[in-house]
Enzyme design. Structure first.
Site, PDB file in Angstrom:
ATOM      1  N   GLU A 263       0.792  -1.230   0.000  1.00 59.85           N
ATOM      2  CA  GLU A 263       0.000   0.000   0.000  1.00 59.85           C
ATOM      3  C   GLU A 263       0.823   1.279   0.000  1.00 59.85           C
ATOM      4  OE1 GLU A 263       0.397  -2.256   2.427  1.00 59.85           O
ATOM      5  OE2 GLU A 263       0.270  -1.392   4.432  1.00 59.85           O
ATOM      6  N   HIS A 287      -8.044  -3.947  -1.150  1.00 56.96           N
ATOM      7  CA  HIS A 287      -7.288  -4.051   0.098  1.00 56.96           C
ATOM      8  C   HIS A 287      -6.242  -2.937   0.206  1.00 56.96           C
ATOM      9  CE1 HIS A 287      -5.310  -6.311   3.422  1.00 56.96           C
ATOM     10  NE2 HIS A 287      -4.231  -5.753   2.933  1.00 56.96           N
ATOM     11  N   GLU A 288      -5.439  -2.784  -0.820  1.00 57.26           N
ATOM     12  CA  GLU A 288      -4.377  -1.761  -0.757  1.00 57.26           C
ATOM     13  C   GLU A 288      -4.983  -0.360  -0.706  1.00 57.26           C
ATOM     14  OE1 GLU A 288      -1.916  -3.226   0.120  1.00 57.26           O
ATOM     15  OE2 GLU A 288      -2.222  -5.188  -0.807  1.00 57.26           O
ATOM     16  N   HIS A 291      -6.076   0.481   2.746  1.00 54.10           N
ATOM     17  CA  HIS A 291      -4.958   0.894   3.606  1.00 54.10           C
ATOM     18  C   HIS A 291      -4.770   2.415   3.594  1.00 54.10           C
ATOM     19  CE1 HIS A 291      -3.025  -2.581   5.351  1.00 54.10           C
ATOM     20  NE2 HIS A 291      -2.833  -3.196   4.203  1.00 54.10           N
ATOM     21  N   GLU A 310      -3.644  -4.548   9.362  1.00 58.03           N
ATOM     22  CA  GLU A 310      -4.138  -5.574   8.439  1.00 58.03           C
ATOM     23  C   GLU A 310      -5.541  -6.083   8.770  1.00 58.03           C
ATOM     24  OE1 GLU A 310      -2.809  -5.863   5.679  1.00 58.03           O
ATOM     25  OE2 GLU A 310      -0.802  -5.034   6.036  1.00 58.03           O
ATOM     26  N   ASP A 367       9.363 -10.274   9.868  1.00 62.30           N
ATOM     27  CA  ASP A 367       9.086 -11.072   8.668  1.00 62.30           C
ATOM     28  C   ASP A 367       8.843 -12.540   9.032  1.00 62.30           C
ATOM     29  OD1 ASP A 367       9.123  -9.189   6.562  1.00 62.30           O
ATOM     30  OD2 ASP A 367      11.310  -9.107   6.620  1.00 62.30           O
ATOM     31  N   TYR A 375      -4.434 -10.664   9.968  1.00 64.81           N
ATOM     32  CA  TYR A 375      -5.392 -10.297   8.922  1.00 64.81           C
ATOM     33  C   TYR A 375      -6.783 -10.836   9.253  1.00 64.81           C
ATOM     34  CZ  TYR A 375      -1.517  -9.165   5.676  1.00 64.81           C
ATOM     35  OH  TYR A 375      -0.426  -8.621   5.065  1.00 64.81           O
TER      36      TYR A 375
HETATM   37  N1  BES Z   1       1.028  -4.418   3.748  1.00 66.88           N
HETATM   38  C1  BES Z   1       0.773  -5.685   3.178  1.00 66.88           C
HETATM   39  C2  BES Z   1       2.006  -6.353   2.643  1.00 66.88           C
HETATM   40  C3  BES Z   1       3.095  -6.547   3.666  1.00 66.88           C
HETATM   41  C4  BES Z   1       2.813  -6.950   4.952  1.00 66.88           C
HETATM   42  C5  BES Z   1       4.394  -6.334   3.311  1.00 66.88           C
HETATM   43  C6  BES Z   1       3.852  -7.108   5.866  1.00 66.88           C
HETATM   44  C7  BES Z   1       5.414  -6.497   4.218  1.00 66.88           C
HETATM   45  C8  BES Z   1       5.138  -6.883   5.512  1.00 66.88           C
HETATM   46  C9  BES Z   1      -0.285  -5.619   2.073  1.00 66.88           C
HETATM   47  O1  BES Z   1      -1.273  -4.680   2.298  1.00 66.88           O
HETATM   48  C10 BES Z   1      -0.985  -6.943   2.031  1.00 66.88           C
HETATM   49  O2  BES Z   1      -1.559  -7.300   3.016  1.00 66.88           O
HETATM   50  N2  BES Z   1      -0.952  -7.638   0.905  1.00 66.88           N
HETATM   51  C11 BES Z   1      -1.651  -8.873   0.719  1.00 66.88           C
HETATM   52  C12 BES Z   1      -2.930  -8.591  -0.005  1.00 66.88           C
HETATM   53  C13 BES Z   1      -4.121  -9.301   0.469  1.00 66.88           C
HETATM   54  C14 BES Z   1      -4.333  -9.489   1.917  1.00 66.88           C
HETATM   55  C15 BES Z   1      -5.381  -8.834  -0.233  1.00 66.88           C
HETATM   56  C16 BES Z   1      -0.753  -9.801  -0.083  1.00 66.88           C
HETATM   57  O3  BES Z   1       0.341  -9.391  -0.446  1.00 66.88           O
HETATM   58  O4  BES Z   1      -1.128 -10.928  -0.325  1.00 66.88           O
HETATM   59 ZN    ZN Z   2      -2.547  -5.236   3.877  1.00 68.91          ZN
END
Ligand code: BES
Ligand code: ZN
Length: 595
Positions: A263, A287-288, A291, A310, A367, A375
């Site tokens: 996002e 989703h993004e 955010h 999330e 990570d 989520y």
């Molecule tokens: N912010 C996250 C991606 C992220 C989380 C990057 C933690 C680094 C560390 C992003 O908004 C996300 O949740 N992406 C999901 C999308 C989905 C839940 C619709 C993905 O990448 O799958």
């Molecule tokens: Zn997210």
């Protein structure tokens, strides 16, 4: 002295940086960014020391705005945190200028060779700073509790284009066949939302405030897939309040991008696996986009409060989906999430503390702590609040929440205090403590019922008794219905069963990567070799961790799969993003192959 974030040397008793001025030059031969960042202080006290986060950076010079050298020392490398850069400030210093260079292997950057792009002609660079990788791109107070605005000037070799999660200020000619791109980010952001990408890029307007960027080879498909973006922005505004970031642009990255979406404000980064050709994956855009309120406007203070970003965003994403596509579509999305959640809870049985919403991550790499729990459990907690007070009152509460904490970073405790002030007694009523501080799911967790979901689940449960869906029925299933069904099938099947399933749903040829991965996981776990070639092709092209992880895991279940997994990794591993490589490697380490 007060450090407030277990993942940062940021100390909130020290001078606060409120603005960055960056001058960077991208060298694709050496795979480095180099230049100077000026860290500008707000009006407070500017004496003493300034502790910054760095990782894989070479710092050559530190000086004040008048050019006066400032003494600095780089601490020892810490596995998660990186190296502290401590600068001694002389009285009255207003800006700390740091000349530095990044490393080709810095975790926040991926440098791609031309072969790793769609066009195959030019190299590509992109950043991924969340959660704590901004420190490998620039020295900074790399904690979500600190916010900055910034100006940036980026030199890139012609004919490449630089885009940032910021507003463009114009382009000019630089020396040596390079072009200079200028940006300004007027809204204060946490460092993890810093974003830069450079490549052969083309933009297409989707609406007056939204444009999609991609490599020329994918731009048409991207514009088509995301043509509904403006409708989503309007729907989100009516739910959560005005869109505060002026523009909502998106960048489709090369396939090694490790996430579905990121996002980055004003420039959401997306995986090209969303380009299914039928708009079936636009929930990731929702989703993004969501955010922009939950996460970017109201931000988790640290990774220990990640669910605030999330969980709220998954809830918001599904409210947008419901507004645009109806109750049934939203119920299916909750159903898909339910299965993902159950699997994650099982996987974390040995580490139950990570299934609390409010986590404690001192010494833990964020990570490594990542899962769908914040989520999906988080989103269900938000629904528990919503259902307890009723949708109308909750919608008003959400707008109020956004307004109260906009451009601030908050903790779970701060959120709870706000809920308590808005709805006295509510937290006790729904046993918020169990949601936040206990592992697993509370028995009272909300359920999502839909006849369709029930039908698909019981059909899948009947598989082992030989029950098969009617081919005529299957032909009319939407992508999400297929996913629900596949998710609930046994992981291991006979080869005849695999062949039947593949034939009935034409799975191996799918362009929807959610469906494809669900299927390939079953096929790989079952040792169904006719699908191995598709697994190999996916794993050599796509670096999205959501697909790479379960596929390597599924390959690990059979001897033939393990052999192939090692072979694929030997070939594909070097081209993966460092996060993806690490995730795949740790799975492979869990299974050895007999010689
Ligand atoms: N912010 C996250 C991606 C992220 C989380 C990057 C933690 C680094 C560390 C992003 O908004 C996300 O949740 N992406 C999901 C999308 C989905 C839940 C619709 C993905 O990448 O799958
Ligand atoms: Zn997210």
């Amino acid at each position: 002295m007060a450090r407030v974030d277990p993942h940062s040397y940021f100390d909130d008793s020290q001078p606060r940086v409120c603005h960055w001025r960056l001058e960077l030059s991208a060298d694709f031969n050496r795979q480095t960014l180099s230049g100077t960042v000026a860290l500008c202080f707000d009006k407070g006290c500017r004496r003493g020391v300034l502790d910054l986060d760095t990782k894989s950076l070479t710092v050559t010079r530190v000086f004040s705005e008048t050019g006066k050298a400032l003494p600095f020392e780089l601490g020892a490398e810490q596995a998660v945190l990186g190296r502290r850069l401590r600068v001694r400030l002389s009285a009255g210093v207003r800006e700390v200028h740091i000349t530095y260079e990044t490393s080709p292997t810095g975790a926040g950057l991926q440098w791609l060779t031309p072969e790793q792009t769609e066009g195959k002609k030019h190299p590509f660079l992109f950043t991924q700073c969340q959660p704590i990788h901004a420190r490998s791109v620039l020295p900074c107070q790399d904690s979500a509790t600190a916010r900055v605005t910034y100006d940036a000037q980026v030199l890139a070799p012609a004919p490449l284009t630089a885009v940032m999660g910021a507003g463009p200020l114009g382009t000019g000619d630089g020396d040596a066949g390079r072009r200079v791109f200028r940006f300004r980010m007027p809204q204060p952001i946490p460092s993890y939302l810093f974003a830069l990408a450079i490549g052969e890029l083309e933009g297409r307007d989707l609406s007056p405030r939204s444009r999609v960027w991609a490599e020329p080879a994918t731009i048409a498909a991207a514009a088509e897939e995301f043509s509904g973006t403006e409708a989503m922005i309007q729907s989100a505004e009516s739910l959560f309040g005005p869109y505060d970031w002026e523009r909502f642009d998106m960048l489709v990255l090369p396939p090694s991008f490790p996430y579905g979406g990121m996002e980055n404000p004003r420039m959401t980064f997306l995986t090209p696996t969303l380009l299914a050709g039928d708009r079936s994956q636009v929930a990731v855009v929702a989703h993004e986009l969501a955010h922009s309120w939950t996460g970017n406007l109201v931000t988790n203070a640290t990774a220990e409060h990640f669910w605030l970003n999330e969980g709220f965003t998954v809830w918001a994403e599904r409210r947008i989906l419901r507004a645009l596509r109806g109750d049934e579509a939203a119920a299916l999305a909750w159903g898909i999430g339910q299965k993902d959640l159950e699997e994650a809870l099982e996987r974390f049985e040995g580490k139950p503390a990570l299934t609390c919403l409010r986590t404690h991550l001192e010494g833990v790499d964020p990570d490594e702590a990542f899962s769908v729990v914040p989520y999906e459990k988080g989103a269900r907690f938000v629904v528990a609040l919503e259902r307890a007070v009723g949708e109308e009152r909750f919608d008003r509460f959400v707008k109020d929440y956004m307004k109260t904490f906009r451009f601030q970073s908050i903790t779970t405790e701060r959120f709870c205090a706000f809920v308590e002030a808005s709805f006295p007694g509510l937290l006790t009523n729904i046993n918020a403590d169990a949601w936040l501080n206990e592992p697993g799911m509370p028995a009272s967790a909300p359920r999502f019922v839909s006849r369709n979901l029930e039908m698909l689940s019981s059909l899948a449960q009947g598989w082992k008794d030989g029950i098969r869906p009617d081919p005529g029925l299957i032909g009319r299933w939407t992508p999400d219905e297929i996913i629900i069904y596949l998710q609930r099938l046994p992981r291991e099947m006979s080869h005849e069963e695999c062949a039947w399933l593949d034939g009935a749903l034409s799975l191996t040829g799918r362009g929807n990567h959610e469906i494809l991965t669900q299927w390939l996981c079953i096929a790989a776990s079952s040792g169904y070799e006719p699908a191995f070639d598709r697994v190999r092709r996916l794993l050599t092209r796509v670096g999205r961790m959501k697909y790479v992880r379960p596929l390597y895991q599924a390959l690990g279940r059979t001897e033939a799969g393990r052999r192939i997994a090692h072979e694929i990794f030997a070939q594909a591993g070097p081209a993966y993003h460092s996060l993806t490589r690490r995730a795949a490697q740790s799975l492979l380490d869990q299974y050895a192959v007999k010689a």
